[in-house]
Design an enzyme around this catalytic site. Structure first.
Site, mmCIF file in Angstrom:
data_model
loop_
_atom_site.group_PDB
_atom_site.id
_atom_site.type_symbol
_atom_site.label_atom_id
_atom_site.label_comp_id
_atom_site.label_asym_id
_atom_site.label_seq_id
_atom_site.Cartn_x
_atom_site.Cartn_y
_atom_site.Cartn_z
ATOM 1 N N SER A 43 47.822 53.132 45.273
ATOM 2 C CA SER A 43 47.450 51.767 44.864
ATOM 3 C C SER A 43 48.574 51.060 44.111
ATOM 4 C CB SER A 43 46.182 51.785 44.016
ATOM 5 O OG SER A 43 46.375 52.501 42.823
ATOM 6 N N THR B 141 42.046 48.149 44.853
ATOM 7 C CA THR B 141 42.773 47.088 45.541
ATOM 8 C C THR B 141 41.997 45.781 45.465
ATOM 9 O OG1 THR B 141 43.542 48.808 47.022
ATOM 10 C CG2 THR B 141 44.044 46.552 47.645
ATOM 11 N N ARG C 229 37.375 50.211 44.493
ATOM 12 C CA ARG C 229 37.474 48.950 43.800
ATOM 13 C C ARG C 229 38.888 48.560 43.393
ATOM 14 N NH1 ARG C 229 38.321 49.730 38.438
ATOM 15 N NH2 ARG C 229 37.866 47.550 38.015
ATOM 16 N N GLU D 71 36.356 54.577 50.779
ATOM 17 C CA GLU D 71 35.202 55.455 50.883
ATOM 18 C C GLU D 71 34.497 55.549 52.230
ATOM 19 O OE1 GLU D 71 33.762 53.471 47.276
ATOM 20 O OE2 GLU D 71 33.042 55.425 46.684
#
Ligand code: FES
Ligand code: FES
Lengths: 762, 89, 167
Positions: free
Chosen positions: A486, A527, A525, A712
């Site tokens: 990330s 990005t 959550r 996910e």
């Protein structure tokens, strides 16, 4: 914001630069939690229960304390009292008493591996020897290992204070009942031409991150503690540890180390408070690292489940009713993701009549933790298998069946309100049009299966700062531990906004004292939400750059424009100025430039994936070989496509492991018998084919760059897809995981017996 | 007027009614009015003066983040749903 | 406590003397005594490969070998792959192909892959998968790792041909 960002022109976003933390990771320089060492550091080890369920009658530590090199031992007596109620901690809900009981057992042990005491010594070997000298007297109780065992009348009760919302003041193992319904299921099933009803059982499985949990705690005499650890959420480690230790949050600083995988499993605490307690007692830094066996026995896996699905469809392939009953093993304390599973199980489809009952049940297994789209893979295994069967009954291609019933923008979600823009149908179309799906699969005992999955994705709180340096380069600071690349995305978003080359932006994951509160790296959550904070922070820096250029040009800010990384004075022929040219003048125009933003992100865009697999089954052994696999997933906008693909491939591989090999195997005493990587077998590279990926980009209207989350949903379809492929290969419907050779072979033999039998009868 | 959708297991407080129109401009007001009409239901939704940690509020299809402070529109649809932060830690 | 033994070995090209306890594994010795923390611990039972190092050119799980057994051996760890700050082609290819996510498995994969390419510069996909089957990665699904190794092999071959042509 509602524009289609997929058609927007990006310079950096969508490219594939080398990740900024890459060199450190290929040279061995990156510091993971277990790599930290400090002068005078002691090593800690944890004594764990050999029993699944027992009362602790006494703990004697004097012999162990006398062993040369042993410096301190802590038990639950060293923990402050904790309250038995649900509290908000960051974005998580916490029962402080259960949390405390999981860190060190109070008066009862509730699973094989439950922590009882921790030792600090001058070497890990001495600490281990000391564990053998601690004497614990137990009164062993019967273990409760399954949902059925926990809910039958007269079942032993795990937690004497546990009550649920329905049974009044009766002690129970059922922590919670959730129910969701719409329409009239009786009428729905009446309208159905085909009804399929099946029961599914899935085994408990582990996230299987390669890096074991670790923590180094340093407690200073001024009452300030520092924890170095590998975690998905430094701020959560801080608030949860403060909770367990009875310390103010402000007295704890958590430094997130590089993290060697988490997948949800590193969103809570195990060793962290112990490292602080032991450091406080000894005055030295204390490091604890779990062994692999401890990771499997005592960190949080994902629940095993029992799910009953009844679904009906009309002849022409319209789903008309669903009745679902599901119960998940929460582990020793309440809190399985069964509600999430219930809300996801039929989420990809519009079904007018449904009733879903979901139960959270405590059992003598480790307290479960999040695992990639928590609760949803189990659920999808059940529903997507039944849907495959209905498609077959209706004589419709399984992908077409999904497209026919699939949710689109405006369709009601399980809870009622309509979906905003989503890309489910697009993932189905992408698979349908893929070379893989169009190719012919030939050969004996081979089959092709498809399945789809849904996951909410998450928003929550994030903070970011963008610093422009005196040479015009920048750094971007966030509080999100980087678990899958990330930091590359954060640098790319900053570079995109500021028109910088991505190599001029250094991304940093800061400790809890150096950045505003940031929730855990979970729910896909980072990005999305941290990316939103970074975008806003870069925009804030841009505004300041415009003001400074205006000052230099002696103009008003609205006479200056920022375009393509250059500052332009509107109108006359002043030559444009780059950030590099402006940077040396920051001091004279008001000082350094720091862009800041904090968000509690709304506008979450849910994610969908559809997966197709080809398998070959060995009918004599029950072994399944994967021949080919393709996954299509809606990313909204892929910031760094390589790492989006990586998430899709990694999630798919985990789903395949879940389908074929992985399971927690407990004996009758409740002892885990496969607590190592040899027997808890995760896929190796010899088990898998290349995993082909198709990134669908249906921009999320709720995000300035169109981002959804990608971490996910790819784990959701594979288990069902493999089951459906096995059916096409050998004609048996598997209703349990893992579909390992012995289980599949048994099913094949039974099926063969039945078909021969019926052939004989004919 | 905003509509509140009562979760299945709390419908025992509303005599089985699923959708209730409740006047109010914030979640606080809606919960208060609900409690006046259906005694006891507010206690199921609140803890220490705010929405229970185990419950999330969805306003017009989106998870809201402000607890009782969130405002609602004239035609908003409000759902109380299980919080999905991975459950209890 | 057991007495420490003096061990002399070549590690990443340097002759090194160190003291270690007989019960310390080579992995523990590398990480805790020599501060070479690039080799990782994932299991200590020889199952994950995160601790892989080369011992006299052969890949070995350093968690299964004792520190004292390193006496007189030539050991290469991930820290020894780059020469004078220039990355090994495998390291570059892992970066280019995004063959790592969390990176905890990367040191072990790099060492196993180097050992493969040293022996077999022209591996097939299956040979790569076979050679790397002792290394577990939970993040990537192996796809990009296998591609990075195949690409590195192609690179090494073309460099070799380039050199041959120049000669
Ligand atoms: S740590 Fe040596 S093989 Fe896992
Ligand atoms: S990159 Fe995380 S285990 Fe391989």
């Amino acid at each position: 914001m509602a524009e289609s960002t997929t058609t927007r022109d990006f310079k950096v976003i969508g490219t594939r630069p080398i990740r900024p933390d890459g060199v450190d990771k290929v040279t061995g320089r990156a510091k993971f939690g277990a790599d930290y060492a400090f002068p005078g550091m002691l090593h800690g080890k944890v004594l764990r229960s050999p029993h699944a369920h027992a009362i602790i009658k006494s703990i004697k530590i004097d012999k162990a304390l006398k062993l040369p090199g042993v410096k301190a031992i802590v038990t639950s007596k060293d923990l402050p009292a904790a309250e038995n109620k649900l509290e908000q901690s960051g974005e998580m809900t916490v029962n402080p008493m259960h949390l405390s009981m999981n860190i060190l057992a109070h008066d009862k042990v509730l699973y094989d591996g439950h922590a009882i005491a921790a030792v600090a010594a001058t070497s890990p070997h001495i600490a281990e020897e000391a564990l053998r000298l601690i004497e614990v007297e137990y009164e062993v109780l019967p273990p409760v290992m399954t949902v059925d065992a926990a809910t039958k009348p007269g079942a032993p009760i795990l937690l004497k204070d546990l009550r649920n919302n329905e049974e009044g003041d009766k002690p129970t193992n059922v922590a919670q009942h959730y129910q969701f319904k719409r329409g009239d299921i009786a009428a729905g099933f009446k309208a159905a031409d085909y009804v399929i009803e099946r029961e599914f059982n899935t085994a408990m499985v582990h996230q299987g991150y390669i890096e074991p949990h670790n923590a180094v705690g340093i407690y200073n005499s001024d009452g300030q503690a520092t924890i170095y650890c590998s975690t998905q959420g430094a701020f959560d480690v801080r608030s949860l540890s403060a909770q367990v230790l009875g310390m103010p949050v402000g007295k704890i600083k958590v430094v997130p180390a590089e993290i060697g995988g988490g997948f949800g499993g590193k969103t809570t605490i195990y060793l962290e408070p112990l490292s602080v307690l032991l450091s406080k007692k000894t005055g030295a830094p204390v490091k604890l690292v779990m062994s692999r066996s401890e990771v499997l026995r005592a960190s949080g896996p994902t629940p095993g489940s029992k799910i009953k699905v009844k679904m009906g469809a009309t002849k022409d392939g319209k789903l008309v009713a669903a009745e679902i009953w599901m119960a998940y093993q929460a582990g020793a304390f309440p809190g399985s993701p069964v509600a999430a599973g219930a809300l996801c199980i039929i989420a990809p489809y519009t079904i007018e009549n449904f009733l879903i009952d979901a139960y959270d049940v405590v059992v003598n297994r480790p307290k479960t933790a999040a695992y990639r789209a928590p609760g949803t893979t189990q659920a999808a295994f059940a529903s997507e298998t039944v849907i495959d069967e209905l498609a077959e009954k209706c004589g419709i291609d399984p992908i077409d069946f999904r497209i026919k019933n699939g949710v689109k923008e405006g369709a009601p979600q399980v809870l009622g309100p309509p979906f905003k823009r989503i890309g489910f149908i697009q993932t189905c179309e992408a698979i349908k049009n893929s070379e893989h799906y169009k190719s012919k699969l030939t050969g004996k005992f081979r089959g092709r299966g498809v399945a789809s999955g849904f996951w909410f994705n998450a928003g929550m709180q994030s903070s970011a700062t963008v610093n422009i340096h005196t040479d015009g380069t920048a750094s971007v600071v966030t509080g999100s531990p980087d678990i899958g690349g990330s930091r590359a995305s954060m640098a790319m978003i900053t570079a995109e906004v500021l028109g910088l080359p991505v190599t001029d932006v250094r991304p940093i994951t800061a400790d809890t004292d150096s950045i505003g509160h940031t929730d855990v790296t979970a729910g896909s959550r980072v990005t999305f939400a941290t990316g939103m904070a970074v975008y806003e922070a870069a925009k804030d820096a841009e505004r300041q750059l415009i003001e400074r250029a205006a000052k230099v040009w002696e103009k008003k800010p609205d006479e200056v424009e920022f375009r393509g990384g250059m500052l332009h004075a509107k109108g006359n022929g002043v030559p444009p100025m780059s950030i590099k040219q402006l940077a040396p003048r920051f001091a004279r125009t008001g000082g350094p430039i720091t862009g800041r933003a904090s968000v509690n992100a709304r506008g979450v865009g849910p994610g969908f994936a559809t997966t197709v697999v080809d398998v070959e089954v060995d009918p004599d052994t029950g072994k399944v070989q994967l021949l080919r696999c393709t996954v299509a997933q809606d990313a909204g906008k892929a910031i760094h496509p390589s790492y989006v693909e990586g998430q899709m491939q990694g999630g798919t591989a985990q789903g395949i492991g879940w389908a074929l090999n992985e399971e927690y195997f407990y004996d009758d005493n409740g002892t885990l018998r496969n607590s190592g990587f040899l027997d808890y077998r995760i896929p190796t590279c010899l088990d898998l084919p290349m995993i082909e990926t198709i990134i669908v980009e249906e921009a999320n209207p709720g995000h300035p760059l169109g981002v959804r989350g990608v971490g996910e949903v790819s784990i959701v379809p594979p288990v069902a897809a493999v089951a459906n492929a096995i059916y096409r290969a050998v004609g048996v419907r598997m209703t349990q995981t893992p579909m390992s050779p012995p289980k599949l072979l048994k099913a094949i033999l039974k099926h063969r017996g039945a078909t021969q039998h019926s052939a004989a009868a004919d | 007027m905003p509509t509140v959708v009562i979760p299945a297991l709390l419908r025992k407080f509303t005599g089985g009614v699923e959708r209730v129109e409740v006047p109010g401009k914030s979640i606080r007001e809606l919960v208060q009015r609900l409690g006046e009409r259906f005694p006891g239901i507010d206690r199921q939704l609140l803890q220490d003066g705010d929405i229970r940690p185990s419950i999330a509020v969805s306003i017009d299809g989106e998870i809201a983040t402000g607890g009782v402070l969130d405002t609602v529109g004239e035609n908003s649809e409000v759902h109380f749903i299980p919080a999905l932060g991975g459950g209890e830690v | 406590m057991s007495k420490k033994t003096l061990v002399e070995a070549t590690i990443n090209g340097e002759t090194v003397e160190f003291l270690c306890e007989p019960r310390q594994s080579l992995l523990e010795t590398l990480r805790d005594v020599l501060e070479l923390t690039g080799s990782k611990e994932g299991c200590l039972t020889g199952d994950c490969g995160a601790c892989t190092v080369l011992v006299d050119g052969r890949p070995v799980c350093s968690c299964l070998m004792l520190g004292v057994e390193a006496q007189g051996k030539n050991i290469v760890t991930v820290e020894g792959l780059a020469i004078n700050g220039v990355l090994h082609v495998l390291q570059n290819k892992f970066l280019e192909h995004a063959a790592l996510q969390c990176g905890i498995c990367t040191p072990g994969f790099l060492i196993s892959a180097k050992s493969l390419l040293d022996r077999n510069p022209k591996p097939t996909e299956h040979e790569v998968r076979y050679a790397l089957a002792g290394n577990l990665c939970r993040c990537t699904g192996y796809d990009k790792i296998v591609k990075a190794v195949l690409d590195a092999a192609a690179d090494i071959r073309s460099q070799g041909e380039g050199k041959a042509a120049a000669r």
